[in-house]
Design an enzyme around this catalytic site. Structure first.
Site, PDB file in Angstrom:
ATOM      1  N   GLU A   1      39.043   1.702 115.205  1.00  0.00           N
ATOM      2  CA  GLU A   1      38.884   1.976 113.768  1.00  0.00           C
ATOM      3  C   GLU A   1      37.541   2.695 113.620  1.00  0.00           C
ATOM      4  O   GLU A   1      37.509   3.894 113.389  1.00  0.00           O
ATOM      5  CB  GLU A   1      38.899   0.658 112.954  1.00  0.00           C
ATOM      6  CG  GLU A   1      38.691   0.848 111.466  1.00  0.00           C
ATOM      7  CD  GLU A   1      38.495  -0.479 110.702  1.00  0.00           C
ATOM      8  OE1 GLU A   1      38.137  -1.494 111.316  1.00  0.00           O
ATOM      9  OE2 GLU A   1      38.671  -0.456 109.456  1.00  0.00           O
TER      10      GLU A   1
ATOM     11  N   ASP B   1      45.790  -3.255 104.849  1.00  0.00           N
ATOM     12  CA  ASP B   1      44.486  -3.782 105.288  1.00  0.00           C
ATOM     13  C   ASP B   1      43.906  -4.770 104.258  1.00  0.00           C
ATOM     14  O   ASP B   1      44.138  -5.974 104.380  1.00  0.00           O
ATOM     15  CB  ASP B   1      43.508  -2.638 105.574  1.00  0.00           C
ATOM     16  CG  ASP B   1      42.466  -2.991 106.624  1.00  0.00           C
ATOM     17  OD1 ASP B   1      42.538  -4.080 107.211  1.00  0.00           O
ATOM     18  OD2 ASP B   1      41.571  -2.155 106.874  1.00  0.00           O
TER      19      ASP B   1
HETATM   20  N1  ADE Z   1      38.326  -7.481 108.143  1.00  0.00           N
HETATM   21  C1  ADE Z   1      38.947  -7.170 107.002  1.00  0.00           C
HETATM   22  N2  ADE Z   1      39.244  -5.867 106.983  1.00  0.00           N
HETATM   23  C2  ADE Z   1      38.796  -5.331 108.145  1.00  0.00           C
HETATM   24  C3  ADE Z   1      38.811  -4.038 108.711  1.00  0.00           C
HETATM   25  N3  ADE Z   1      39.337  -2.985 108.090  1.00  0.00           N
HETATM   26  N4  ADE Z   1      38.240  -3.869 109.924  1.00  0.00           N
HETATM   27  C4  ADE Z   1      37.701  -4.901 110.565  1.00  0.00           C
HETATM   28  N5  ADE Z   1      37.665  -6.131 110.068  1.00  0.00           N
HETATM   29  C5  ADE Z   1      38.218  -6.355 108.872  1.00  0.00           C
HETATM   30 ZN    ZN Z   2      42.088  -4.846 109.218  1.00  0.00          ZN
END
Ligand code: ADE
Ligand code: ZN
Length: 332
Positions: A193, A271
């Protein structure tokens, strides 16, 4: 007309805490929030990256204290998910974010389970729970959390890994993932990410994950893309999250279409929908518009969400038939 049937595979239940519920729970639990109103809280939803978001996300969890609170949170999500066409949801929760505040893991799992047990009858949604370890906490803390969860493992389908990615590689959690696998749980992990493509490779090789959460930065490594495609490794992509957390500048820049073209098993998810401006179908319509996806591509994404789920094969087949038979109402 109901939106196309779909599974949601990347949803942090704490990230579905809407401002109205946050204020209602704060009042009930005598928690003082540092915001005068829901509007003022919403004004804070501008993030310059993952850590900036996480700071607010963890601080707002102060309002979640009792089993009832967690049950209400899950009911609120499920009611919205139904309107988004969700038929199956695999839901993350962050036990360490609650136990650190003195809320027992049994309270969290008990409250969530109460709502999820009612979900098939009340909302037409089946569910699984995924317990995440906070990767910016120690490996020992993850192991202690797994021990504390052992009496509740019949409620948990998989373990996951989330929170601040950079500097916290998957290999840090080798041992707890080995224990989870030995206990018969599935394994997923956020990787690629904000972190580099090498973290995706580690998640595959060291944690032996069944799915990669996000994974969008795989596109920086051609050999890794080829491997993910060959292994049919699901990637749970969250387009609106990626824009709000500045992984990409705009939705037009999002690699989702290129990922599909590369043969990756991509799914679209929300998410933390309360913070990022949309639930799962909102994500699907936003990318459809921004990237000019046609109906067959949307159908493929919906089908992928069931294929990539932890449902039994017969259940997957039934959902995939519903996706094939879905008639678009003239627009996605
Ligand atoms: N916790 C909640 N959303 C998240 C994300 N997008 N990336 C990492 N941890 C998270
Ligand atoms: Zn996440």
């Amino acid at each position: 007309m109901s939106p196309i049937p779909k599974a949601e595979l990347h949803l942090h239940i704490e990230g579905s805490l809407e401002p109205d519920l946050a204020f209602a729970l704060a009042e009930r639990n005598g928690v003082v929030l540092p915001y005068a109103s829901e509007d003022e809280l919403r004004q804070a939803y501008h993030f310059d990256g993952l850590q900036d978001f996480l700071d607010l996300y963890y601080s707002l969890m102060a309002v979640l204290r009792t089993e009832d609170d967690f049950a209400e949170l899950a009911h609120a999500y499920l009611a919205r998910a139904r309107r988004q066409g969700v038929r199956h949801a695999e839901i993350f929760f962050d036990p360490q974010a609650h136990t650190a505040r003195g809320v027992a893991i049994g309270t969290v799992i008990g409250g969530l389970s109460r709502a999820l047990d009612e979900a098939p009858a009340a909302y037409g949604i089946t569910t699984r729970l995924i317990m995440c370890f906070l990767r910016d906490q120690s490996a020992e803390s993850a192991l202690e959390t797994f021990e504390a969860a052992r009496p509740h493992l019949d409620r948990i389908a998989a373990v996951g890994l989330d929170s601040a990615e950079a500097g916290n590689p998957p290999s840090k959690f080798r041992e707890v993932y080995a224990q989870a696998r030995a206990a018969g749980l599935k394994c997923v992990a956020h990787a690629g990410e904000e972190g580099p493509p090498a973290y995706i490779t580690e998640a595959l090789d060291v944690l032996k994950v069944d799915r990669v959460d996000h994974g969008v930065r795989c596109m920086e490594d051609e050999a890794l893309v080829a491997r993910l495609a060959a292994e049919r490794m699901p990637l749970t992509v969250c387009p609106l999250s990626n824009i709000r957390l500045r992984v990409f500048d705009t939705l037009q820049d999002h690699p989702l279409r290129r990922m599909l073209d590369a043969g990756l098993l991509v799914t679209v998810n929300s998410d933390d929908p309360a913070y990022f401006g949309g639930y799962v179908h909102d994500n699907l319509t936003a990318v459809t518009e921004a990237l000019g996806l046609d109906e067959e591509t949307v159908r493929r994404l919906a089908g992928n969400s069931f294929t990539a789920s932890f449902l039994e094969e017969e259940e997957k087949k039934a959902h995939l038939r519903a996706v094939e038979e879905y008639v678009f109402p003239g627009g996605v």
